[in-house]
Design a protein around this motif. Structure first.
Motif, mmCIF file in Angstrom:
data_model
loop_
_atom_site.group_PDB
_atom_site.id
_atom_site.type_symbol
_atom_site.label_atom_id
_atom_site.label_comp_id
_atom_site.label_asym_id
_atom_site.label_seq_id
_atom_site.Cartn_x
_atom_site.Cartn_y
_atom_site.Cartn_z
ATOM 1 N N LEU A 99 23.591 33.613 40.788
ATOM 2 C CA LEU A 99 23.769 34.551 39.670
ATOM 3 C C LEU A 99 23.015 34.058 38.442
ATOM 4 O O LEU A 99 22.974 32.864 38.190
ATOM 5 C CB LEU A 99 25.248 34.651 39.311
ATOM 6 C CG LEU A 99 26.131 35.451 40.237
ATOM 7 C CD1 LEU A 99 27.530 35.518 39.666
ATOM 8 C CD2 LEU A 99 25.577 36.828 40.428
ATOM 9 N N LEU A 102 23.298 34.220 32.396
ATOM 10 C CA LEU A 102 23.762 35.214 31.410
ATOM 11 C C LEU A 102 24.830 36.121 32.013
ATOM 12 O O LEU A 102 25.848 36.424 31.379
ATOM 13 C CB LEU A 102 22.565 36.049 30.943
ATOM 14 C CG LEU A 102 22.807 36.968 29.767
ATOM 15 C CD1 LEU A 102 23.152 36.164 28.537
ATOM 16 C CD2 LEU A 102 21.594 37.819 29.500
ATOM 17 N N LEU A 103 24.587 36.520 33.291
ATOM 18 C CA LEU A 103 25.548 37.403 33.954
ATOM 19 C C LEU A 103 26.866 36.670 34.197
ATOM 20 O O LEU A 103 27.949 37.238 33.988
ATOM 21 C CB LEU A 103 24.954 37.903 35.271
ATOM 22 C CG LEU A 103 25.734 38.984 35.981
ATOM 23 C CD1 LEU A 103 25.871 40.192 35.117
ATOM 24 C CD2 LEU A 103 25.081 39.334 37.280
ATOM 25 N N ILE A 107 30.418 37.873 32.901
ATOM 26 C CA ILE A 107 31.519 38.098 33.833
ATOM 27 C C ILE A 107 32.730 37.280 33.412
ATOM 28 O O ILE A 107 33.855 37.775 33.398
ATOM 29 C CB ILE A 107 31.068 37.768 35.276
ATOM 30 C CG1 ILE A 107 30.140 38.854 35.778
ATOM 31 C CG2 ILE A 107 32.265 37.624 36.194
ATOM 32 C CD1 ILE A 107 29.628 38.646 37.161
ATOM 33 N N ALA B 218 17.020 37.902 33.220
ATOM 34 C CA ALA B 218 18.170 38.675 32.736
ATOM 35 C C ALA B 218 18.208 38.699 31.207
ATOM 36 O O ALA B 218 18.759 39.634 30.626
ATOM 37 C CB ALA B 218 19.463 38.083 33.286
ATOM 38 N N ILE B 219 17.607 37.685 30.557
ATOM 39 C CA ILE B 219 17.742 37.618 29.102
ATOM 40 C C ILE B 219 16.895 38.660 28.390
ATOM 41 O O ILE B 219 17.104 38.888 27.199
ATOM 42 C CB ILE B 219 17.383 36.232 28.556
ATOM 43 C CG1 ILE B 219 15.949 35.905 28.872
ATOM 44 C CG2 ILE B 219 18.313 35.177 29.059
ATOM 45 C CD1 ILE B 219 15.466 34.733 28.104
ATOM 46 N N ILE B 222 18.447 41.329 26.164
ATOM 47 C CA ILE B 222 18.849 41.133 24.771
ATOM 48 C C ILE B 222 17.800 41.704 23.823
ATOM 49 O O ILE B 222 18.122 42.136 22.724
ATOM 50 C CB ILE B 222 19.107 39.647 24.515
ATOM 51 C CG1 ILE B 222 20.221 39.181 25.445
ATOM 52 C CG2 ILE B 222 19.503 39.372 23.087
ATOM 53 C CD1 ILE B 222 20.343 37.707 25.521
ATOM 54 N N MET B 229 19.804 43.776 34.152
ATOM 55 C CA MET B 229 20.858 43.341 33.233
ATOM 56 C C MET B 229 21.008 44.337 32.078
ATOM 57 O O MET B 229 22.127 44.653 31.653
ATOM 58 C CB MET B 229 20.487 41.961 32.691
ATOM 59 C CG MET B 229 21.556 41.294 31.929
ATOM 60 S SD MET B 229 22.822 40.692 33.030
ATOM 61 C CE MET B 229 24.098 40.459 31.845
ATOM 62 N N ARG B 233 24.307 46.387 31.053
ATOM 63 C CA ARG B 233 24.955 46.321 29.741
ATOM 64 C C ARG B 233 25.109 47.716 29.140
ATOM 65 O O ARG B 233 26.111 48.035 28.513
ATOM 66 C CB ARG B 233 24.135 45.436 28.793
ATOM 67 C CG ARG B 233 24.303 43.987 29.088
ATOM 68 C CD ARG B 233 23.583 43.142 28.086
ATOM 69 N NE ARG B 233 24.139 43.289 26.748
ATOM 70 C CZ ARG B 233 23.725 42.618 25.685
ATOM 71 N NH1 ARG B 233 22.748 41.767 25.799
ATOM 72 N NH2 ARG B 233 24.255 42.790 24.511
ATOM 73 N N PHE B 236 27.845 49.447 30.932
ATOM 74 C CA PHE B 236 29.151 48.888 30.563
ATOM 75 C C PHE B 236 29.554 49.338 29.168
ATOM 76 O O PHE B 236 30.714 49.676 28.917
ATOM 77 C CB PHE B 236 29.098 47.356 30.620
ATOM 78 C CG PHE B 236 30.404 46.703 30.265
ATOM 79 C CD1 PHE B 236 31.482 46.762 31.132
ATOM 80 C CD2 PHE B 236 30.559 46.044 29.062
ATOM 81 C CE1 PHE B 236 32.682 46.168 30.815
ATOM 82 C CE2 PHE B 236 31.768 45.452 28.733
ATOM 83 C CZ PHE B 236 32.826 45.514 29.612
ATOM 84 N N TYR B 242 34.443 47.542 34.279
ATOM 85 C CA TYR B 242 34.074 46.170 34.609
ATOM 86 C C TYR B 242 33.264 46.098 35.893
ATOM 87 O O TYR B 242 32.533 45.139 36.110
ATOM 88 C CB TYR B 242 35.347 45.338 34.721
ATOM 89 C CG TYR B 242 35.077 43.873 34.832
ATOM 90 C CD1 TYR B 242 34.508 43.183 33.759
ATOM 91 C CD2 TYR B 242 35.369 43.164 35.985
ATOM 92 C CE1 TYR B 242 34.242 41.847 33.848
ATOM 93 C CE2 TYR B 242 35.108 41.820 36.074
ATOM 94 C CZ TYR B 242 34.548 41.173 35.005
ATOM 95 O OH TYR B 242 34.284 39.845 35.104
ATOM 96 N N TYR B 245 29.405 45.119 36.136
ATOM 97 C CA TYR B 245 28.961 43.728 36.233
ATOM 98 C C TYR B 245 29.021 43.230 37.666
ATOM 99 O O TYR B 245 28.187 42.439 38.098
ATOM 100 C CB TYR B 245 29.796 42.836 35.312
ATOM 101 C CG TYR B 245 29.345 42.921 33.886
ATOM 102 C CD1 TYR B 245 28.054 42.543 33.536
ATOM 103 C CD2 TYR B 245 30.175 43.394 32.887
ATOM 104 C CE1 TYR B 245 27.611 42.627 32.240
ATOM 105 C CE2 TYR B 245 29.744 43.490 31.580
ATOM 106 C CZ TYR B 245 28.459 43.101 31.267
ATOM 107 O OH TYR B 245 28.021 43.193 29.989
ATOM 108 N N ALA B 248 25.948 44.494 39.403
ATOM 109 C CA ALA B 248 24.773 43.715 39.008
ATOM 110 C C ALA B 248 24.788 42.367 39.703
ATOM 111 O O ALA B 248 23.748 41.895 40.198
ATOM 112 C CB ALA B 248 24.753 43.533 37.500
ATOM 113 N N ALA B 249 25.966 41.743 39.769
ATOM 114 C CA ALA B 249 26.064 40.432 40.409
ATOM 115 C C ALA B 249 25.663 40.531 41.872
ATOM 116 O O ALA B 249 24.910 39.692 42.385
ATOM 117 C CB ALA B 249 27.489 39.897 40.284
#
Lengths: 267, 277
Positions: A99, A102-103, A107, B218-219, B222, B229, B233, B236, B242, B245, B248-249
Motif C-alpha cells: 500500500l 499516504l493511503l 486508512i 499517490a502524493i 495533494i 488516490m 479522495r 470520499f 469509507y 479507501y 483504492a487499497a
C-alpha cells in the motif's frame, strides 16, 4: 497525576528549547536569520519552522522503537515452524509493503475515526471524535516500518549460522538468554545497514503526515509560503532541513556501525 | 563376539507424531483469525454500504484515476531512465567537478521527501510566474500533471542512477580487461559486455524502484492531480463513504503484487542461463 504530566512536559519543552538547533540560544536561525523571514520572533517564521522540525524529528524517533519492536516479533514469527503463523505474518507484510504510505495513513486516520465514533456511539456518546494526528501518524508509519523491518531482520536472522543457537544450547542457556546474549548482538551488526536505509525512508515518510494536519516541517513551511508568497524559498528551506536530518542520521549510523563492528578490528 | 543369527521381523510403520498444540500454533491461528475477521468485516462493510448508483458514478473515475497513475509512473520511469544515463556517466567520470555535481544531485533527490520536491516544483516554481511567462515556459508549470511528471522524473533519475552505478561497478574488472584484450573499442565493450551483465544485477532494484514510484505517485493527489488516490479522495469527500479507501487499497495492492510477480517471472526467465540444473 496531571500535575506530574504538566511538570514533565514543561521540563521536556525547556530542555528542547535549550538544545533546539534552529531557534535555541545557539540556533542557526537565531544566529543568521534575524531580520529576515526566518527570524525567531513574531516578525519571522523561524520559531514556527523550528517547532515543525521538532515535530518531524520526534515523530520519527517515537515511531522507530514501535516499528522495531513489532518488526522483530514479525521476523521471529516468519521463521517459525508453524505454517499458520508464517502465513499470517506474510499477509501483514504483503499488505503494508504494497500500500502507498499516504493511503495507509488515510486508512488509519479515517478508519480509527470511524471505529472510535462507532464505539462511542454504541456506549451512548454522540459527539464527533477527532483522532490525534501524531498518534495516527505514529501508528501508520510504525506499521509500514515494521513490515519492512521484519524483512531486513529476517534476512539478518538467516545470516546467523545455526551453530550459534547450538552453542547457546551447549552452554545450557535458556532460549531467551541465547537470543539476548548470542543472537541479538550479531543480529544488530548484520541488520544495521538495512535498518539505516529504513530509518532514512521513515524520516522522509514523516513529511506525509503534514497532509492530515500535523504541524511538521512541511506544513509549517507551507503555511509560511502561503502567507509570505515566497514559496520557493520556504520549500527550499524544508528541503534543506530534511537534508540536514538525513546527514545527521547518516553520521549517526556510521558511528553506530563502527560501534557494532568494534569486535572485528584487525588484531 | 556375537553373531546376528536372526533378522529383525518386519515392524509396522512408526505412529505419526502427534501434533502438539504449541504456543506458536495458537498465536498463528489467532492471527489468522484476526485477518479472517478483518476481511469478513471489510466485506460486510462493502456489502452493507453497496450502492449501485455510487458504483456507476465513481467506478469510471476510479478507472481513469488508475490510468493516470499508470501513465504518470510509466512516463517518469522511462524519462528518468534516459536522464539517469548522463548522471551515471558524470558520477563515474574522472572529472572531479562533474562527479561532485552528480553526487550532489543524487544526494539532494534521495535525501529529501518526494512530497517536498513536488511542492518545491509546483508551488515554488509556480511563484516565479512572470519570469516563467517571459521565458515562455509558463504553460508547462501551470499544469499540476506536468509538475508531477517533472518532479518524478528528476527523482527517479537520481535513484536509477545509483542503481545503474552499483550494477556497473558490480561487473568484474576482468570483463573490461577481456574486452580490451580482444581489441574491442570501449564503446562496444560497454554496450555489448558490461551493460548486459549490469542489467541483470540491476533488474531487481529496478523493479523495486517502479513499485516505489507507484506507491509514491499517490502524493500527486495533494497537488490536484486526479490519479487513483485523487479520485479516491474526491469520492470520499463527496460521499464520506469509507469503502472508497478500501477500493483504492485493493487496486494499489493488485497493481503492486502483479508487478512483483511479473518481476519474479522476468528474473527467472532472464537468468536461466546462470542456473545450475
Amino acid at each position: 497525576m496531571s500535575g506530574l504530566f504538566a511538570a514533565l512536559s514543561s521540563a521536556v519543552s525547556w530542555f528542547g528549547s535549550i538544545i533546539d538547533p534552529l531557534c535555541g540560544p545557539i540556533g542557526i536561525f537565531r544566529l543568521f536569520g534575524s531580520g529576515t523571514l526566518l527570524a525567531c520572533s513574531d516578525a519571522g517564521w523561524g520559531d514556527e519552522i523550528a517547532y515543525g522540525f521538532m515535530i518531524t524529528a520526534s515523530l520519527a524517533i517515537c515511531t522507530l522503537p514501535v516499528g522495531l519492536f513489532i518488526g522483530f516479533f514479525i521476523a521471529l514469527a516468519k521463521q517459525s515452524e508453524d505454517k499458520s503463523l508464517r502465513l499470517a505474518t506474510n499477509i501483514y507484510t504483503t499488505i503494508f509493503r504494497g500500500l502507498p504510505e499516504l493511503l495507509t495513513l488515510f486508512i488509519v486516520y479515517y478508519g480509527l475515526q470511524v471505529l472510535a465514533q462507532r464505539f462511542l456511539a454504541s456506549i451512548g456518546y454522540d459527539e464527533p471524535v477527532e483522532i490525534n494526528a501524531f498518534v495516527a501518524g505514529m501508528i501508520a508509519l510504525g506499521v509500514v516500518f515494521s513490515a519492512y523491518c521484519s524483512e531486513v531482520l529476517l534476512s539478518a536472522f538467516k545470516a546467523i549460522p545455526h551453530g550459534q543457537y547450538e552453542a547457546g544450547d551447549a552452554l545450557g542457556f535458556h532460549r531467551g538468554k541465547t537470543m539476548r546474549l548470542i543472537i541479538l548482538p550479531q543480529l544488530v551488526r548484520i541488520a544495521l545497514p538495512g535498518l539505516g536505509n529504513l530509518w532514512m525512508a521513515l524520516l522522509k515518510d514523516t513529511a506525509l503526515v503534514s497532509v492530515i494536519g500535523l504541524p511538521d516541517i512541511l506544513r509549517q513551511t507551507g503555511i509560511a509560503a502561503r502567507v509570505s508568497k515566497k514559496a520557493f524559498e520556504f520549500f527550499g528551506v524544508a528541503c534543506l532541513l530534511f537534508l540536514i536530518l538525513a546527514m545527521v542520521s547518516s553520521i549517526a549510523f556510521a558511528m553506530l556501525e563502527r560501534w557494532a563492528k568494534r569486535s572485528e578490528v584487525a588484531r | 563376539m556375537s553373531v546376528i543369527e536372526t533378522l529383525i521381523p518386519p515392524q509396522p510403520a512408526p505412529p505419526e507424531a502427534i501434533k502438539t498444540y504449541t504456543t506458536q500454533r495458537l498465536i498463528g491461528r489467532a492471527l489468522l483469525g484476526v485477518w479472517l475477521a478483518a476481511s469478513v468485516g471489510l466485506f460486510l462493510i462493502i456489502v452493507d454500504g453497496w450502492d449501485p448508483a455510487k458504483f456507476e458514478k465513481y467506478g469510471p473515475s476510479f478507472i481513469s484515476g488508475l490510468g493516470v497513475t499508470l501513465l504518470l509512473v510509466a512516463c517518469s520511469i522511462t524519462l528518468g531512465a534516459a536522464l539517469s544515463l548522463p548522471i551515471v556517466f558524470a558520477r563515474m567520470s574522472k572529472n572531479k567537478v562533474l562527479s561532485w555535481l552528480a553526487y550532489g544531485y543524487v544526494y539532494f533527490f534521495r535525501g529529501t521527501p518526494l512530497i517536498t520536491q513536488l511542492f518545491l516544483v509546483y508551488y515554488g516554481l509556480g511563484s516565479f510566474r512572470p519570469e516563467l511567462q517571459s521565458v515562455g515556459l509558463w504553460w508547462f508549470f501551470r499544469d499540476a500533471w506536468n509538475c508531477a511528471l517533472l518532479t518524478f522524473t528528476l527523482n527517479t533519475a537520481a535513484y536509477q542512477a545509483e542503481i545503474l552505478r552499483g550494477a556497473i561497478e558490480s561487473v568484474p574488472r576482468g570483463q573490461r580487461e577481456g574486452a580490451a584484450a580482444l581489441g574491442l573499442p570501449a564503446r562496444i565493450a560497454f554496450f555489448k559486455i558490461i551493460l548486459p551483465q549490469a542489467m541483470i544485477v540491476a533488474l531487481r532494484p529496478y523493479g523495486n524502484e517502479i513499485i516505489l514510484m507507484i506507491k509514491g505517485s499517490a502524493i500527486v493527489a495533494i497537488v490536484t492531480v486526479f490519479d487513483l488516490m485523487g479520485e479516491t479522495r474526491r469520492a470520499f469527500s463527496r460521499t464520506f463513504d469509507y469503502q472508497m479507501y478500501i477500493w483504492a487499497a485493493v487496486l494499489y495492492l493488485v497493481m503492486v503484487e502483479a508487478l512483483r510477480n511479473l518481476w519474479v517471472w522476468l528474473e527467472d526467465r532472464l537468468t536461466r542461463h546462470l542456473k545450475r540444473r
